[in-house]
Design a protein around this motif. Structure first.
Motif, PDB file in Angstrom:
ATOM      1  N   TYR A 126       0.835  -1.206   0.000  1.00 40.24           N
ATOM      2  CA  TYR A 126       0.000   0.000   0.000  1.00 40.24           C
ATOM      3  C   TYR A 126       0.869   1.256   0.000  1.00 40.24           C
ATOM      4  O   TYR A 126       0.597   2.217  -0.738  1.00 40.24           O
ATOM      5  N   GLU A 127       1.931   1.247   0.798  1.00 41.26           N
ATOM      6  CA  GLU A 127       2.822   2.409   0.865  1.00 41.26           C
ATOM      7  C   GLU A 127       3.528   2.638  -0.469  1.00 41.26           C
ATOM      8  O   GLU A 127       3.718   3.788  -0.890  1.00 41.26           O
ATOM      9  N   GLN A 128       3.896   1.548  -1.158  1.00 44.07           N
ATOM     10  CA  GLN A 128       4.541   1.693  -2.470  1.00 44.07           C
ATOM     11  C   GLN A 128       3.559   2.239  -3.505  1.00 44.07           C
ATOM     12  O   GLN A 128       3.922   3.051  -4.364  1.00 44.07           O
ATOM     13  N   LYS A 134       1.044   4.209  -2.847  1.00 43.85           N
ATOM     14  CA  LYS A 134       0.864   5.630  -2.543  1.00 43.85           C
ATOM     15  C   LYS A 134       2.013   6.455  -3.113  1.00 43.85           C
ATOM     16  O   LYS A 134       1.807   7.585  -3.575  1.00 43.85           O
ATOM     17  N   ARG A 135       3.217   5.907  -3.104  1.00 45.64           N
ATOM     18  CA  ARG A 135       4.355   6.616  -3.698  1.00 45.64           C
ATOM     19  C   ARG A 135       4.163   6.751  -5.211  1.00 45.64           C
ATOM     20  O   ARG A 135       4.488   7.792  -5.800  1.00 45.64           O
ATOM     21  N   SER A 136       3.639   5.695  -5.839  1.00 41.12           N
ATOM     22  CA  SER A 136       3.373   5.758  -7.278  1.00 41.12           C
ATOM     23  C   SER A 136       2.317   6.811  -7.579  1.00 41.12           C
ATOM     24  O   SER A 136       2.413   7.547  -8.570  1.00 41.12           O
ATOM     25  N   GLU A 137       1.303   6.889  -6.724  1.00 39.22           N
ATOM     26  CA  GLU A 137       0.263   7.899  -6.900  1.00 39.22           C
ATOM     27  C   GLU A 137       0.848   9.301  -6.789  1.00 39.22           C
ATOM     28  O   GLU A 137       0.503  10.196  -7.571  1.00 39.22           O
ATOM     29  N   GLN A 138       1.717   9.501  -5.814  1.00 39.84           N
ATOM     30  CA  GLN A 138       2.298  10.827  -5.628  1.00 39.84           C
ATOM     31  C   GLN A 138       3.155  11.224  -6.821  1.00 39.84           C
ATOM     32  O   GLN A 138       3.201  12.400  -7.201  1.00 39.84           O
ATOM     33  N   ALA A 139       3.824  10.238  -7.429  1.00 40.73           N
ATOM     34  CA  ALA A 139       4.625  10.519  -8.618  1.00 40.73           C
ATOM     35  C   ALA A 139       3.735  11.021  -9.751  1.00 40.73           C
ATOM     36  O   ALA A 139       4.121  11.915 -10.514  1.00 40.73           O
ATOM     37  N   VAL A 140       2.532  10.455  -9.856  1.00 41.79           N
ATOM     38  CA  VAL A 140       1.571  10.920 -10.862  1.00 41.79           C
ATOM     39  C   VAL A 140       1.141  12.348 -10.547  1.00 41.79           C
ATOM     40  O   VAL A 140       1.090  13.213 -11.430  1.00 41.79           O
ATOM     41  N   GLU A 178     -10.122   1.925   0.509  1.00 40.28           N
ATOM     42  CA  GLU A 178     -10.965   3.077   0.829  1.00 40.28           C
ATOM     43  C   GLU A 178     -10.115   4.325   1.058  1.00 40.28           C
ATOM     44  O   GLU A 178     -10.509   5.440   0.683  1.00 40.28           O
ATOM     45  N   GLN A 179      -8.938   4.149   1.636  1.00 37.63           N
ATOM     46  CA  GLN A 179      -8.104   5.286   2.017  1.00 37.63           C
ATOM     47  C   GLN A 179      -7.331   5.901   0.857  1.00 37.63           C
ATOM     48  O   GLN A 179      -6.816   7.006   0.988  1.00 37.63           O
ATOM     49  N   GLN A 180      -7.227   5.204  -0.262  1.00 30.46           N
ATOM     50  CA  GLN A 180      -6.352   5.699  -1.321  1.00 30.46           C
ATOM     51  C   GLN A 180      -7.074   6.570  -2.352  1.00 30.46           C
ATOM     52  O   GLN A 180      -6.608   6.736  -3.472  1.00 30.46           O
TER      53      GLN A 180
END
Length: 214
Positions: A80-82, A84-90, A140-142
């Motif tokens: 999940y943490e990885q 979220k990092r991919s999402e932030q890169a987007v 749900e959190q992402q």
């Protein structure tokens, strides 16, 4: 000094631990090994398989994770943490339009996880209900970044002004169905293929666009 002493204690007595490897570094190796074992064997891999892949004893693994359920739970959090990092890169990619960001963030995932058979997640519900519940909570959190982009798209006029809870529920419920049942296995579809189809339908609909006459 205390930090150095703590790291020495972390590796003390751990057979097969790499030279200078801290317990945290070993923990990350264990998570990645779990992902690789799942990629090859699904949930059927054993702790002996893990020990062989890592080159350590099972005792060493159990010094980091209490049991197999804890291993799955902690690895799910790590994945999940990885993601979220991919999402932030987007989110940080200024070369993408809002629509491109929405499409990318809905399927954001590190490349190394793209070949995982997410269709098997439904097996967790009976065997490891606590982990299954954790996966649902993480799903749900992402949505924070996605909701921000959808609102931006509506403001820019590039996304129809459809209530965001409707969009969220449609996509989220579909993914849950993929993970909670054998529907994809029965249809002969990979999880990635199904998610891409879902994204296409969500963004472009299911009707064929009329071709212009020459």
């Amino acid at each position: 000094m205390f930090s150095m002493y703590r790291d020495m204690m972390d590796t003390c007595g751990q057979e097969g631990v790499m030279d200078g490897e801290t317990q945290q570094q070993l923990r990350l190796r264990i998570y990645e090994a779990t992902i690789e074992e799942f990629r090859e064997k699904g949930f059927k891999f054993t702790m002996d398989d893990m020990a062989r892949r890592l080159g350590v004893s099972k005792k060493t693994i159990y010094q980091v994770v209490r049991d197999k359920e804890t291993l799955f739970f902690d690895t799910a959090t790590y994945i999940y943490e990885q993601i979220k990092r991919s999402e932030q890169a987007v989110m940080d990619d200024d070369s993408l339009t809002t629509v491109e960001k929405i499409k990318a963030i809905l399927i954001a995932m590190p490349d190394s996880y793209s070949e995982l058979d997410w269709r098997q997640i439904y097996q967790l519900e009976k065997s490891y209900p606590r982990i299954f519940a954790r996966v649902r909570v993480m799903m749900e959190q992402q949505w924070d970044n996605t909701i921000e982009l959808l609102r931006r798209g509506i403001d820019e006029g590039v996304i129809r002004d459809i209530p965001i809870p409707v969009i969220k529920t449609m996509f989220e419920a579909t993914l849950e169905k993929y993970m909670e049942t054998t529907v994809l296995i029965d249809a002969g579809l990979t999880f990635d293929e199904a998610v891409q189809y879902t994204l296409d339908v969500l963004m472009d609909g299911i009707s064929c666009k009329k071709q212009k006459l020459l």
